[in-house]
Every structure is written in structure tokens, then in C-alpha cells.
Design an enzyme around this catalytic site. Sequence first.
Site, PDB file in Angstrom:
ATOM      1  N   ASP A 152       0.819  -1.216   0.000  1.00  0.00           N
ATOM      2  CA  ASP A 152       0.000   0.000   0.000  1.00  0.00           C
ATOM      3  C   ASP A 152       0.853   1.267   0.000  1.00  0.00           C
ATOM      4  O   ASP A 152       0.321   2.367  -0.031  1.00  0.00           O
ATOM      5  CB  ASP A 152      -0.919  -0.013   1.237  1.00  0.00           C
ATOM      6  CG  ASP A 152      -1.977   1.074   1.195  1.00  0.00           C
ATOM      7  OD1 ASP A 152      -2.517   1.343   0.107  1.00  0.00           O
ATOM      8  OD2 ASP A 152      -2.258   1.673   2.251  1.00  0.00           O
ATOM      9  N   SER A 186      -6.921   5.215   0.058  1.00  0.00           N
ATOM     10  CA  SER A 186      -7.224   3.884  -0.476  1.00  0.00           C
ATOM     11  C   SER A 186      -8.694   3.552  -0.205  1.00  0.00           C
ATOM     12  O   SER A 186      -9.198   3.782   0.897  1.00  0.00           O
ATOM     13  CB  SER A 186      -6.327   2.832   0.179  1.00  0.00           C
ATOM     14  OG  SER A 186      -4.962   3.140  -0.010  1.00  0.00           O
ATOM     15  N   GLN A 193      -5.718  -2.085  -6.596  1.00  0.00           N
ATOM     16  CA  GLN A 193      -6.258  -1.153  -5.602  1.00  0.00           C
ATOM     17  C   GLN A 193      -6.941   0.005  -6.315  1.00  0.00           C
ATOM     18  O   GLN A 193      -6.503   0.428  -7.386  1.00  0.00           O
ATOM     19  CB  GLN A 193      -5.141  -0.600  -4.718  1.00  0.00           C
ATOM     20  CG  GLN A 193      -5.643   0.332  -3.614  1.00  0.00           C
ATOM     21  CD  GLN A 193      -4.503   0.865  -2.745  1.00  0.00           C
ATOM     22  OE1 GLN A 193      -3.997   1.955  -2.985  1.00  0.00           O
ATOM     23  NE2 GLN A 193      -4.102   0.094  -1.754  1.00  0.00           N
TER      24      GLN A 193
END
Length: 291
Positions: A207, A231, A281
Site C-alpha cells: 500500500d 485507499s 487497488q
Amino acid sequence: MTNPAERLVDLLDLERIEVDIFRGRSPEESLQRVFGGQVAGQALVAAGRTTEGDRPVHSLHAYFLRPGRPGVPIVYQVERVRDGRSFTTRRVTAVQEGRTIFNLTASFHRPEEAGFEHQLPPARIVPDPEELPTVAEEVREHLGTLPDALERMARRQPFDIRYVDRLRWTREEVEDADPRSAVWMRAVGPLGDDPLVHTCALTYASDMTLLDAVRIPVEPLWGPRGFDMASLDHAMWFHRPFRADEWFLYDQESPIATGGRGLARGRIYDRSGRLLVSVVQEGLFRRLDRL
């Protein structure tokens, strides 16, 4: 404990407070929200602590529902969805101050021999990580010094990150740039020999830079930010065993950004070009001058 890798292992070592309920620390930091990779990594630890050790995780799907508050513990509640002959499924809900901030579904698979195997090769040949400067070295070269805030961040960073392409510093440099980015990464110190720790550490790292690919055609990665980003969801598929304290190449691209959201895809390879992990993502992007 001064080694950032040791601190990461400690961060992933959850406290069991009841059957299938765990508590994770959230460090007090000068961030608006808890880092999403931390929550995802801790949630995967909670799921893994309720499964048989001979079934490594093969996929996870997660949603970031609310921003977490730094410095406030997070409770992870695990639901044992299924224990089959080959697959185990767990659902994890992360709760902070009585509110659900994140949920994750993880699937674990007993290793099997399929009788066939294939993969696409890496999209391009890149320099070895030893040939590339660290982010701190690039910043120091460009600015002539390393700002105190960045130096403090570099000392706390559990991963060594080296961008394959040199950093862009002006808006002119990002014009017409392809929405692609690639970095070499590895933990800055040993992470031990527990495969679950390495899987969760890489989940943490996944991430850190993935949404860079969305920003690259819009603004420099280093310098004043024009967008607030967060996110929204995160999915990973783990194909082969790996160690997160050995160099891996994280190749990232963004096929589309529209409607205030940007999609990013990542492929993680080892130094020999074997595909280890696939990542997808979506992130939310809002102009700061409109907030």
C-alpha cells in the site's frame, strides 16, 4: 528497539484478548489517518492466527471504510467462515472506538501440484536495486540537503524503496508521462522465519507506493500535493513463497482514473523474474483546492 524492521514485526504481533479477537497497536504519528497497509497487515495476521499453519494465504480482498486515528488501538474480530479440506476462509472486521474502519476476507489454500505452470515475463528489464539511489539520496541530490521531516521519516521507514525511474520534480516533467511506476523494495532488516510475518509485511508494503502510478501523469510524486488521496479497496493474490526482507520488484500501472477515483495494478517479482504477488487497488482523489 531502534531497527524499523523490528518495529514492524512488533507492530504485526497482535495481542489476543479473546477467542478470535485481537488488538493491534496504532503508533502515534503526525498523519491524518492510520496507514492503510498497517491495518491490512494486522488484519491478515489476525486471520492467520486462527488457521492451520500448513495453509498459506493465497488471496485477500479488503475495503477501507473509515480513516483510523493514529495512536488509538484497533480491535480485529475474526469470523471463521469456512474450514474445508483444501481451503480456509476468514472474515476480519477492524473496529476502532466502536466503529468499523476496515474489513477483509482472506482465503488460505493447502499447497497442491497442478501439473502445469506458466506466467507472463516482467514487462521490462530494469536496473538492479544496488545500481539505484535511495529516495533520500535522490532528494539530497536535488535539493542539496535532506529536510528534517524527510530524514525522520527515513529513519522510521521499515522498507528500503528505490525508484526505477528518477523522480520528477516539476509539472513540466510529468506532462504526458505514462501512468506507470516501478520500485525495488525490501525490509531494512531481517523479519525472522515465520512465513505469515513475511506475507503480512509485504501486505503492509503493497500500500506504500501503488497509487503513485495514478498520480504520475498529474503531479510530481515529491513536492506540494494537489490532491488528497485515500485507499478505497485492496486485493492481493499470493502465487509463490517469498521473503519480504529480500529485494522484490513492484511494477505498477494505472489503466484508468475517472470520477475522482483511480485504479492501480501491481505485479511483484523476485530478482529472477518470478511473479510472486498480484495486487489491485482503487483510490479516491480529490483536489485540495476544492475541499
